[in-house]
Design a protein around this motif. Structure first.
Motif, PDB file in Angstrom:
ATOM      1  N   GLY A  47      -3.864  -3.961  -8.846  1.00  0.00           N
ATOM      2  CA  GLY A  47      -4.310  -2.901  -8.467  1.00  0.00           C
ATOM      3  C   GLY A  47      -3.539  -2.059  -7.449  1.00  0.00           C
ATOM      4  N   GLY A  48      -2.155  -2.078  -7.428  1.00  0.00           N
ATOM      5  CA  GLY A  48      -1.250  -1.501  -6.703  1.00  0.00           C
ATOM      6  C   GLY A  48      -1.368  -2.158  -5.351  1.00  0.00           C
ATOM      7  N   TYR A  49      -1.848  -3.094  -4.964  1.00  0.00           N
ATOM      8  CA  TYR A  49      -1.553  -3.927  -3.785  1.00  0.00           C
ATOM      9  C   TYR A  49      -0.713  -5.210  -3.882  1.00  0.00           C
ATOM     10  CZ  TYR A  49      -5.008  -0.903  -2.030  1.00  0.00           C
ATOM     11  OH  TYR A  49      -5.930   0.214  -1.544  1.00  0.00           O
ATOM     12  N   GLY A  66      -0.810  -4.232   1.396  1.00  0.00           N
ATOM     13  CA  GLY A  66      -1.609  -5.349   0.603  1.00  0.00           C
ATOM     14  C   GLY A  66      -2.314  -6.195   1.983  1.00  0.00           C
ATOM     15  N   ILE A  67      -2.346  -7.445   1.354  1.00  0.00           N
ATOM     16  CA  ILE A  67      -2.965  -8.446   2.447  1.00  0.00           C
ATOM     17  C   ILE A  67      -2.048  -9.770   2.277  1.00  0.00           C
ATOM     18  CG2 ILE A  67      -5.155  -7.613   2.532  1.00  0.00           C
ATOM     19  CD1 ILE A  67      -6.401  -9.460   0.625  1.00  0.00           C
ATOM     20  N   VAL A  68      -2.013 -10.412   3.146  1.00  0.00           N
ATOM     21  CA  VAL A  68      -1.135 -11.769   3.225  1.00  0.00           C
ATOM     22  C   VAL A  68      -1.804 -13.018   3.968  1.00  0.00           C
ATOM     23  CG1 VAL A  68       0.986 -10.292   3.085  1.00  0.00           C
ATOM     24  CG2 VAL A  68       0.218 -11.012   5.290  1.00  0.00           C
ATOM     25  N   VAL A  69      -1.514 -14.029   3.532  1.00  0.00           N
ATOM     26  CA  VAL A  69      -1.772 -15.328   4.344  1.00  0.00           C
ATOM     27  C   VAL A  69      -0.168 -15.958   4.427  1.00  0.00           C
ATOM     28  CG1 VAL A  69      -2.717 -17.533   4.371  1.00  0.00           C
ATOM     29  CG2 VAL A  69      -3.964 -15.530   3.550  1.00  0.00           C
ATOM     30  N   LEU A 103      -4.132  -7.507   7.045  1.00  0.00           N
ATOM     31  CA  LEU A 103      -3.995  -6.387   6.188  1.00  0.00           C
ATOM     32  C   LEU A 103      -2.449  -5.725   6.610  1.00  0.00           C
ATOM     33  CD1 LEU A 103      -5.261  -4.262   4.349  1.00  0.00           C
ATOM     34  CD2 LEU A 103      -5.885  -2.865   6.703  1.00  0.00           C
ATOM     35  N   VAL A 104      -1.591  -5.490   5.829  1.00  0.00           N
ATOM     36  CA  VAL A 104      -0.305  -5.133   6.113  1.00  0.00           C
ATOM     37  C   VAL A 104      -0.339  -3.595   5.938  1.00  0.00           C
ATOM     38  CG1 VAL A 104       2.363  -5.431   5.713  1.00  0.00           C
ATOM     39  CG2 VAL A 104       0.647  -7.210   5.548  1.00  0.00           C
ATOM     40  N   THR A 105       0.082  -2.919   6.610  1.00  0.00           N
ATOM     41  CA  THR A 105       0.547  -1.136   6.539  1.00  0.00           C
ATOM     42  C   THR A 105       1.780  -0.994   6.965  1.00  0.00           C
ATOM     43  OG1 THR A 105      -0.307  -0.885   8.777  1.00  0.00           O
ATOM     44  CG2 THR A 105      -2.025  -0.607   7.049  1.00  0.00           C
ATOM     45  N   ARG A 106       2.335   0.078   6.414  1.00  0.00           N
ATOM     46  CA  ARG A 106       3.640   0.441   6.518  1.00  0.00           C
ATOM     47  C   ARG A 106       3.636   1.270   7.946  1.00  0.00           C
ATOM     48  NH1 ARG A 106       7.042  -0.525   2.421  1.00  0.00           N
ATOM     49  NH2 ARG A 106       6.278  -0.466   0.083  1.00  0.00           N
ATOM     50  N   ASN A 107       4.486   1.338   8.924  1.00  0.00           N
ATOM     51  CA  ASN A 107       4.797   2.025   9.944  1.00  0.00           C
ATOM     52  C   ASN A 107       5.270   3.392   9.659  1.00  0.00           C
ATOM     53  OD1 ASN A 107       4.058  -0.067  11.458  1.00  0.00           O
ATOM     54  ND2 ASN A 107       5.850  -0.876  12.117  1.00  0.00           N
ATOM     55  N   LEU A 108       5.413   4.195  10.528  1.00  0.00           N
ATOM     56  CA  LEU A 108       5.870   5.499  10.314  1.00  0.00           C
ATOM     57  C   LEU A 108       7.333   5.515   9.830  1.00  0.00           C
ATOM     58  CD1 LEU A 108       4.679   7.618  13.354  1.00  0.00           C
ATOM     59  CD2 LEU A 108       3.775   7.540  11.151  1.00  0.00           C
ATOM     60  N   MET A 109       7.753   6.380   9.121  1.00  0.00           N
ATOM     61  CA  MET A 109       9.056   6.348   8.305  1.00  0.00           C
ATOM     62  C   MET A 109       9.342   5.080   7.733  1.00  0.00           C
ATOM     63  SD  MET A 109       9.835   9.346   9.637  1.00  0.00           S
ATOM     64  CE  MET A 109      11.481   9.505   9.402  1.00  0.00           C
ATOM     65  N   ASN A 110       8.203   4.349   7.217  1.00  0.00           N
ATOM     66  CA  ASN A 110       8.506   3.221   6.404  1.00  0.00           C
ATOM     67  C   ASN A 110       9.703   1.979   7.044  1.00  0.00           C
ATOM     68  OD1 ASN A 110       6.332   3.590   4.858  1.00  0.00           O
ATOM     69  ND2 ASN A 110       7.618   4.877   3.395  1.00  0.00           N
ATOM     70  N   PRO A 160      -7.686 -15.667  -0.345  1.00  0.00           N
ATOM     71  CA  PRO A 160      -8.933 -15.920  -1.101  1.00  0.00           C
ATOM     72  C   PRO A 160      -9.227 -14.744  -2.097  1.00  0.00           C
ATOM     73  CG  PRO A 160      -9.247 -16.598   1.236  1.00  0.00           C
ATOM     74  CD  PRO A 160      -7.905 -15.778   1.097  1.00  0.00           C
ATOM     75  N   ALA A 161      -9.671 -15.352  -3.322  1.00  0.00           N
ATOM     76  CA  ALA A 161     -10.331 -14.243  -4.295  1.00  0.00           C
ATOM     77  C   ALA A 161     -11.404 -13.176  -3.859  1.00  0.00           C
ATOM     78  CB  ALA A 161     -10.800 -14.992  -5.408  1.00  0.00           C
ATOM     79  N   ASP A 162     -12.249 -13.698  -2.828  1.00  0.00           N
ATOM     80  CA  ASP A 162     -13.186 -12.754  -2.281  1.00  0.00           C
ATOM     81  C   ASP A 162     -12.586 -11.642  -1.585  1.00  0.00           C
ATOM     82  OD1 ASP A 162     -15.144 -13.864  -3.498  1.00  0.00           O
ATOM     83  OD2 ASP A 162     -15.870 -15.055  -1.840  1.00  0.00           O
ATOM     84  N   ASP A 163     -11.485 -12.116  -0.679  1.00  0.00           N
ATOM     85  CA  ASP A 163     -10.737 -11.120  -0.020  1.00  0.00           C
ATOM     86  C   ASP A 163      -9.868 -10.105  -0.933  1.00  0.00           C
ATOM     87  OD1 ASP A 163     -11.232 -11.716   2.891  1.00  0.00           O
ATOM     88  OD2 ASP A 163     -10.381 -13.459   2.518  1.00  0.00           O
ATOM     89  N   VAL A 164      -9.383 -10.574  -2.089  1.00  0.00           N
ATOM     90  CA  VAL A 164      -8.715  -9.634  -3.048  1.00  0.00           C
ATOM     91  C   VAL A 164      -9.619  -8.631  -3.499  1.00  0.00           C
ATOM     92  CG1 VAL A 164      -7.476  -9.261  -5.159  1.00  0.00           C
ATOM     93  CG2 VAL A 164      -7.120 -11.557  -3.450  1.00  0.00           C
ATOM     94  N   LYS A 165     -10.982  -9.027  -3.933  1.00  0.00           N
ATOM     95  CA  LYS A 165     -12.048  -8.245  -4.482  1.00  0.00           C
ATOM     96  C   LYS A 165     -12.301  -7.205  -3.034  1.00  0.00           C
ATOM     97  CE  LYS A 165     -13.606 -11.516  -7.873  1.00  0.00           C
ATOM     98  NZ  LYS A 165     -14.722 -12.521  -8.193  1.00  0.00           N
ATOM     99  N   LYS A 166     -12.412  -7.684  -2.009  1.00  0.00           N
ATOM    100  CA  LYS A 166     -12.669  -6.748  -0.929  1.00  0.00           C
ATOM    101  C   LYS A 166     -11.897  -5.591  -0.726  1.00  0.00           C
ATOM    102  CE  LYS A 166     -12.991  -7.472   4.105  1.00  0.00           C
ATOM    103  NZ  LYS A 166     -13.187  -8.430   5.102  1.00  0.00           N
ATOM    104  N   LEU A 167     -10.661  -6.034  -0.985  1.00  0.00           N
ATOM    105  CA  LEU A 167      -9.442  -5.391  -0.916  1.00  0.00           C
ATOM    106  C   LEU A 167      -9.359  -4.065  -1.909  1.00  0.00           C
ATOM    107  CD1 LEU A 167      -6.581  -4.620   0.355  1.00  0.00           C
ATOM    108  CD2 LEU A 167      -5.527  -5.873  -1.466  1.00  0.00           C
ATOM    109  N   LEU A 168      -9.790  -4.616  -3.183  1.00  0.00           N
ATOM    110  CA  LEU A 168      -9.902  -3.689  -4.206  1.00  0.00           C
ATOM    111  C   LEU A 168     -10.997  -2.819  -4.075  1.00  0.00           C
ATOM    112  CD1 LEU A 168      -8.839  -5.866  -6.987  1.00  0.00           C
ATOM    113  CD2 LEU A 168      -7.556  -4.269  -6.318  1.00  0.00           C
ATOM    114  N   ALA A 169     -12.140  -3.108  -3.577  1.00  0.00           N
ATOM    115  CA  ALA A 169     -13.287  -2.345  -3.320  1.00  0.00           C
ATOM    116  C   ALA A 169     -13.161  -1.363  -2.103  1.00  0.00           C
ATOM    117  CB  ALA A 169     -14.459  -3.425  -3.020  1.00  0.00           C
ATOM    118  N   GLN A 170     -12.486  -1.704  -1.093  1.00  0.00           N
ATOM    119  CA  GLN A 170     -12.381  -0.904   0.064  1.00  0.00           C
ATOM    120  C   GLN A 170     -11.271   0.094   0.075  1.00  0.00           C
ATOM    121  OE1 GLN A 170     -11.836  -3.385   3.569  1.00  0.00           O
ATOM    122  NE2 GLN A 170     -14.054  -3.987   3.290  1.00  0.00           N
TER     123      GLN A 170
END
Length: 163
Positions: free
Chosen positions: A90-92, A115-118, A144-151, A99-109
């Protein structure tokens, strides 16, 4: 000749119409999950176990047995957050034993995130929970992993904590 309908006939007709209207709703499958691609080492057993869990959760998975280091770097995830397999859904990005439930939560939110990592391979996480671990469950966080400014780098925050 028109004969009036009895109360019994009206009730039966009403029940039939209600049932007929409910059938399409019951037959409609839930929204399908997006396809998932996974990059892993061809000999990794825990990756295979994690993929089985994703399939059981309803994801259609395509596997690339080519390792995950190159794809992880291409997607912009630093090595410090790495694990034994990388996935796209889904682009993540998914990294490690999420866990699969966290993948589904990510896709819903749908957060604005990479994306998300362990990171690492915590015992007791999905795919790292086989009989060889004798029920051991180490605590771990899904980040949850996000890009900083200027990537230039990424930031993380706890998405879900397992204790």
């Amino acid at each position: 000749m028109n004969t009036p309908l009895s109360r019994r006939h009206c009730l039966a007709l009403g029940a039939t119409l209600l049932a007929a209207g409910a059938v399409p709703a019951l037959a409609t499958p839930p929204a399908s999950l997006p396809a998932m691609e996974v990059w892993k080492d061809p000999n990794c057993g825990c990756c295979k176990d994690w993929i089985v869990l994703m399939e059981q959760a309803g994801f259609a998975v395509t596997v690339h047995d080519s390792g995950n280091t190159a794809v992880r770097a291409r997607l912009g995830l630093p090595q410090r957050l790495g694990s034994c397999h990388t996935a796209l859904v889904g682009g993540y990005l998914l990294e490690g034993h999420v866990p699969a439930d966290d993948v589904k939560k990510l896709l819903a939110q749908k957060p604005k995130a990479l994306g998300i990592v362990v990171p690492g391979m915590p015992v007791g996480s999905p795919g790292m929970d086989g009989p060889e671990y004798k029920g051991r469950k180490d605590p771990y966080d899904v980040l949850l992993v996000t890009r900083n400014l200027m990537n230039s780098d990424v930031s993380t925050r706890v998405f879900t904590s397992y204790r």
